[in-house]
Each structure stands twice: as C-alpha cells, then as structure tokens.
Design a protein around this motif. Sequence first.
Motif, mmCIF file in Angstrom:
data_model
loop_
_atom_site.group_PDB
_atom_site.id
_atom_site.type_symbol
_atom_site.label_atom_id
_atom_site.label_comp_id
_atom_site.label_asym_id
_atom_site.label_seq_id
_atom_site.Cartn_x
_atom_site.Cartn_y
_atom_site.Cartn_z
ATOM 1 N N SER A 17 1.258 -8.929 -8.895
ATOM 2 C CA SER A 17 1.280 -7.718 -8.073
ATOM 3 C C SER A 17 1.877 -6.548 -8.841
ATOM 4 O O SER A 17 1.362 -5.429 -8.788
ATOM 5 N N ALA A 21 0.058 -3.105 -9.879
ATOM 6 C CA ALA A 21 0.603 -1.790 -9.543
ATOM 7 C C ALA A 21 0.718 -0.926 -10.800
ATOM 8 O O ALA A 21 0.399 0.263 -10.772
ATOM 9 N N GLU A 49 2.055 2.064 -2.584
ATOM 10 C CA GLU A 49 2.217 1.118 -1.476
ATOM 11 C C GLU A 49 2.704 -0.244 -1.952
ATOM 12 O O GLU A 49 3.289 -0.999 -1.184
ATOM 13 N N LYS A 50 2.493 -0.534 -3.226
ATOM 14 C CA LYS A 50 2.999 -1.781 -3.810
ATOM 15 C C LYS A 50 4.431 -1.617 -4.325
ATOM 16 O O LYS A 50 4.985 -2.524 -4.921
ATOM 17 N N HIS A 52 5.582 0.882 -6.540
ATOM 18 C CA HIS A 52 5.713 1.461 -7.881
ATOM 19 C C HIS A 52 6.397 2.826 -7.772
ATOM 20 O O HIS A 52 5.848 3.767 -7.196
#
Length: 189
Positions: A17, A21, A49-50, A52
């Motif tokens: 993930s 990102a 949204e992840k 970062h």
Amino acid sequence: MKRLLFMLMAVMSLTASAQNADRLYDEGKKLYDAKNYTEAFPKLKAAAEKGHKKAQYRLGRCYEKGRGTAENEKLAFQWYEKSAAQGYAKAQYELGDCYKDGDGVAKDRKKAVELFKKAAAQEYAEAEFALGKAYLKGKGITADQAQAKKWLKRAVSNEKGGSEILTELRKEAADGDEDAKAILKLLGK
C-alpha cells in the motif's frame, strides 16, 4: 503459526500500500509540475487518501488554488491539516497561513504562530519569514525585535528559498510596500 502468518501478510499488505501511494504521488506530482492538474488531481487524491503526507499537502494546494478541481478553502484546510499532523513542514506552514488569514477555518493568529514555529524548526524558509513577521508586528505572539531579526535573517539566508524571499522583498519595497522596506532596513539589506 497462524498468528505469525497473519502478521506477515499484514506487513506485506502495508508495504504494498505504501509503495502504491508513493507511485501514485510520484505520477501525480509529475503531472502537477507539468501543470496538467486535471490528470494530476485523481492520482494525488488517491495517494492522499492512503495517508501519503506529501500528496495530502499537494491535494491541499489543488483545493486552495482550484487546480484540477473547484477551489475549496475548507477542503484545502483539511488536507493541510492531515499532512501537517504527520510533521510535513510545507503543510504546517500552509495550515498556519490558513489560520492567519481565516481561510477555511476561523482566524487564529496564535495557532498560526504555533504552526509557523513547527515548520521553521525544520528550516522551512517561508515559515521562518512568517514567524519573523509575526514577531515584528506582534501578531499572535508578543512583539520582539530580536526574535524578528533572527527569524527574518534565517529566512533570507536559507539555502532553500531564501534568495526568492529576498528578491520578493526588494520588489515589494521598490513598489512602495512599507513593511518590506522596514524588514530590509532591519536586516541591513
């Protein structure tokens, strides 16, 4: 054994993930820097949204400036806030600027100074300059000429952005800006 396997899978998922990102941010930043905001925006948003922090900051810029999306001061503030919470100096400065001007949030000069201090502690030139001006004018903090001079001097001497700040100050002074003239005089420039 099952627990160890589960933990290993969770770590691998988080790593993938984070890499995703980073990739989304890099692609979005490249498009943003090329002024292709419409294509940059969804990539930056996905990376933000992840979690970062740089993507969150840049997404805030998109909302603040209306780049690839409609201008929205409240959303700009929210994304700056998320990035600033992760210690990103540029976002701390921008969030402080939001508080200083009341953009997307109620005006709060003390909170602005607090954020400028955090970003200035990371040697971010614009925050050093903003902090120096706050000390000079006594806005959000007690006026202190010595602290003003210290932070303004640090800002214009900063290797990353100092020369641009000094150039802008000189331009503003030449255009008759009294604050710019006073700062240049204080700095002996």
